[in-house]
Design a protein around this motif. Structure first.
Motif, PDB file in Angstrom:
ATOM      1  N   ARG A   7       0.734  -1.048   0.166  1.00  9.74           N
ATOM      2  CA  ARG A   7      -0.139   0.118  -0.002  1.00  9.74           C
ATOM      3  C   ARG A   7       1.002   1.247   0.037  1.00  9.74           C
ATOM      4  NH1 ARG A   7      -4.969  -1.262   4.265  1.00  9.74           N
ATOM      5  NH2 ARG A   7      -5.406  -3.118   3.503  1.00  9.74           N
ATOM      6  N   ALA A   8       0.689   2.219  -0.861  1.00  7.75           N
ATOM      7  CA  ALA A   8       1.276   3.478  -0.977  1.00  7.75           C
ATOM      8  C   ALA A   8       0.384   4.625  -0.295  1.00  7.75           C
ATOM      9  CB  ALA A   8       1.688   3.826  -2.263  1.00  7.75           C
ATOM     10  N   THR A   9       0.917   4.979   0.940  1.00 13.61           N
ATOM     11  CA  THR A   9      -0.102   5.885   1.426  1.00 13.61           C
ATOM     12  C   THR A   9       0.183   7.177   0.872  1.00 13.61           C
ATOM     13  OG1 THR A   9       0.138   4.727   3.463  1.00 13.61           O
ATOM     14  CG2 THR A   9      -0.588   6.947   3.684  1.00 13.61           C
ATOM     15  N   ALA A  10      -0.577   7.707   0.062  1.00 15.31           N
ATOM     16  CA  ALA A  10      -0.573   9.118  -0.816  1.00 15.31           C
ATOM     17  C   ALA A  10      -0.807  10.165   0.000  1.00 15.31           C
ATOM     18  CB  ALA A  10      -1.369   8.945  -1.886  1.00 15.31           C
ATOM     19  N   ILE A  11      -1.685  10.226   1.112  1.00 12.39           N
ATOM     20  CA  ILE A  11      -1.793  11.221   1.837  1.00 12.39           C
ATOM     21  C   ILE A  11      -1.779  10.598   3.313  1.00 12.39           C
ATOM     22  CG2 ILE A  11      -3.643  12.636   2.851  1.00 12.39           C
ATOM     23  CD1 ILE A  11      -5.152  12.730   0.374  1.00 12.39           C
ATOM     24  N   ARG A  12      -0.725  11.309   3.767  1.00  9.69           N
ATOM     25  CA  ARG A  12      -0.336  11.076   5.032  1.00  9.69           C
ATOM     26  C   ARG A  12      -1.241  11.464   6.063  1.00  9.69           C
ATOM     27  NH1 ARG A  12       4.540  12.908   4.744  1.00  9.69           N
ATOM     28  NH2 ARG A  12       4.063  14.812   5.992  1.00  9.69           N
ATOM     29  N   ARG A 113      -8.257   1.578  -1.533  1.00  8.62           N
ATOM     30  CA  ARG A 113      -7.518   0.274  -1.360  1.00  8.62           C
ATOM     31  C   ARG A 113      -6.035   0.675  -1.550  1.00  8.62           C
ATOM     32  NH1 ARG A 113      -6.802  -4.481   1.492  1.00  8.62           N
ATOM     33  NH2 ARG A 113      -5.888  -6.015   0.353  1.00  8.62           N
ATOM     34  N   VAL A 114      -5.569   1.023  -2.654  1.00  6.90           N
ATOM     35  CA  VAL A 114      -4.289   1.337  -2.991  1.00  6.90           C
ATOM     36  C   VAL A 114      -3.514   2.469  -2.166  1.00  6.90           C
ATOM     37  CG1 VAL A 114      -2.474   1.686  -4.794  1.00  6.90           C
ATOM     38  CG2 VAL A 114      -4.457   0.181  -5.105  1.00  6.90           C
ATOM     39  N   TYR A 115      -4.357   3.408  -2.440  1.00  7.12           N
ATOM     40  CA  TYR A 115      -3.626   4.923  -1.718  1.00  7.12           C
ATOM     41  C   TYR A 115      -3.799   5.051  -0.302  1.00  7.12           C
ATOM     42  CZ  TYR A 115      -2.521   5.492  -6.609  1.00  7.12           C
ATOM     43  OH  TYR A 115      -2.154   5.186  -7.906  1.00  7.12           O
ATOM     44  N   GLY A 116      -4.668   4.451   0.267  1.00  6.98           N
ATOM     45  CA  GLY A 116      -4.851   4.849   1.713  1.00  6.98           C
ATOM     46  C   GLY A 116      -6.173   5.148   2.031  1.00  6.98           C
ATOM     47  N   PRO A 117      -6.622   5.443   3.420  1.00  5.58           N
ATOM     48  CA  PRO A 117      -7.992   5.954   3.695  1.00  5.58           C
ATOM     49  C   PRO A 117      -8.103   7.303   3.683  1.00  5.58           C
ATOM     50  CG  PRO A 117      -6.852   4.846   5.580  1.00  5.58           C
ATOM     51  CD  PRO A 117      -6.125   4.453   4.272  1.00  5.58           C
ATOM     52  N   GLY A 118      -7.059   7.989   3.981  1.00  5.71           N
ATOM     53  CA  GLY A 118      -7.064   9.416   3.828  1.00  5.71           C
ATOM     54  C   GLY A 118      -7.129   9.769   2.364  1.00  5.71           C
ATOM     55  N   PHE A 119      -6.619   9.287   1.342  1.00  2.00           N
ATOM     56  CA  PHE A 119      -6.731   9.498   0.051  1.00  2.00           C
ATOM     57  C   PHE A 119      -8.224   9.093  -0.460  1.00  2.00           C
ATOM     58  CE2 PHE A 119      -6.591   8.783  -4.557  1.00  2.00           C
ATOM     59  CZ  PHE A 119      -5.723   9.982  -5.019  1.00  2.00           C
TER      60      PHE A 119
END
Length: 294
Positions: A7-12, A113-119
């Motif tokens: 998973r790549a967290t796009a928005i920390r 799913r891929v970029y994280g819950p924040g995104f």
């Protein structure tokens, strides 16, 4: 870690941003379930929804602005957010309004799913906002739609890890359930104003919660089950057919973007105590002469 589960967290999401999103989520729940929370004669039930809408829009803006200000959204994540918001806004008119078919949710699920819950949360808000501007769908229902989609994208980022066909099956089942959940929540936005109070499934202020909820369940099943089923089936089919390819594209983009990768500087090469003026990694550059001291 394999690429199928990475998973790549796009928005920390830092601590303060997490608090802001939690507040937004709480107010979103209050906005959806206000018919069960606002007592008759208290806070003016006719004026509660517009006030909550205004607060929700402010909270959404605070989420995005605080993330940008804190560096949670870098330029690459912001570009990805803009591209996917535009794609969702463009494809939504292809299905909306026809037997409950919605073409916007499967991208929300896969991106969350891929970029994280924040995104996923932010994409849900921006996609529906952009779509409303394009289609002229701006109205009192828009904040409900924004937060409904935000919840769908955010919850997709919290799904358990899986890979291969299991992951696609997990996302397809979640997409189907989210189709029903979205309809269940969105019906609350107009249920108190849509029926004659004398109807057995209409909103009636002052009833106990259990009886009020039974009325709403009957209303939802009678008026929205077919529409929500169309949305659930669309999500399931789109994720099963396009999910593997879209997940691969999203993850390839995440690897190339390296959203949260730290910046490192390589040390210069030193020859006999004198720093070289050229970096050793320059291709095709022969090492220059070095001076020696006597």
């Amino acid at each position: 870690m394999t690429t199928a589960t990475a998973r790549a967290t796009a928005i920390r999401i830092n601590a303060r941003a997490g608090v802001v999103i939690a507040m937004a989520g709480f107010l979103g729940v209050v906005a959806f379930f206000w018919p069960f929370l606002v007592a008759p004669g208290k806070f003016g039930s006719n004026y509660a929804p517009p006030l909550i809408f205004g607060v929700l829009l402010v909270i959404v803006l605070c989420v995005v602005i605080s993330e940008i200000a804190e560096g949670g959204i870098n330029s690459k994540a912001l570009a990805m957010l803009g591209v996917l918001s535009a794609v969702n806004a463009a494809i939504r008119p292809l299905g909306a309004g026809t037997a409950g078919i919605e073409t916007v949710f499967f991208i929300l699920v896969l991106a969350g799913r891929v970029y994280g819950p924040g995104f996923g949360f932010t994409l849900g808000c921006t996609s529906l906002f952009a779509s409303a501007l394009i289609t002229g769908g701006v109205g009192p229902w828009m904040p409900y739609q924004m937060f409904g989609c935000a919840f769908v994208g955010m919850l997709a980022g919290f799904l358990p890890r899986a890979s291969g066909r299991k992951e696609v099956a997990l996302l397809a089942v979640y997409g189907s359930l989210s189709g029903y959940l979205f309809g269940f929540l969105l019906n609350l936005s107009f249920w108190p104003f849509s029926l004659d109070p004398n109807s057995s499934i209409a909103y009636l202020p002052g009833l106990p919660f259990t009886e009020q909820f039974q009325r709403y369940l009957a209303f939802d099943l009678a008026t929205s089950l077919g529409w929500d089923t169309g949305r659930a089936v669309t999500n399931f089919i789109c994720i099963c057919l396009a999910g593997p390819a879209v997940l691969t594209v999203f993850r390839r983009a995440a690897r190339k973007a390296r959203f949260q990768a730290p910046i490192r500087f390589a040390p210069r090469r030193v020859a006999d105590g004198v720093p070289s003026t050229k970096t050793p990694d320059e291709p095709g550059t022969p090492p220059g002469p070095t001076s020696r001291t006597a």
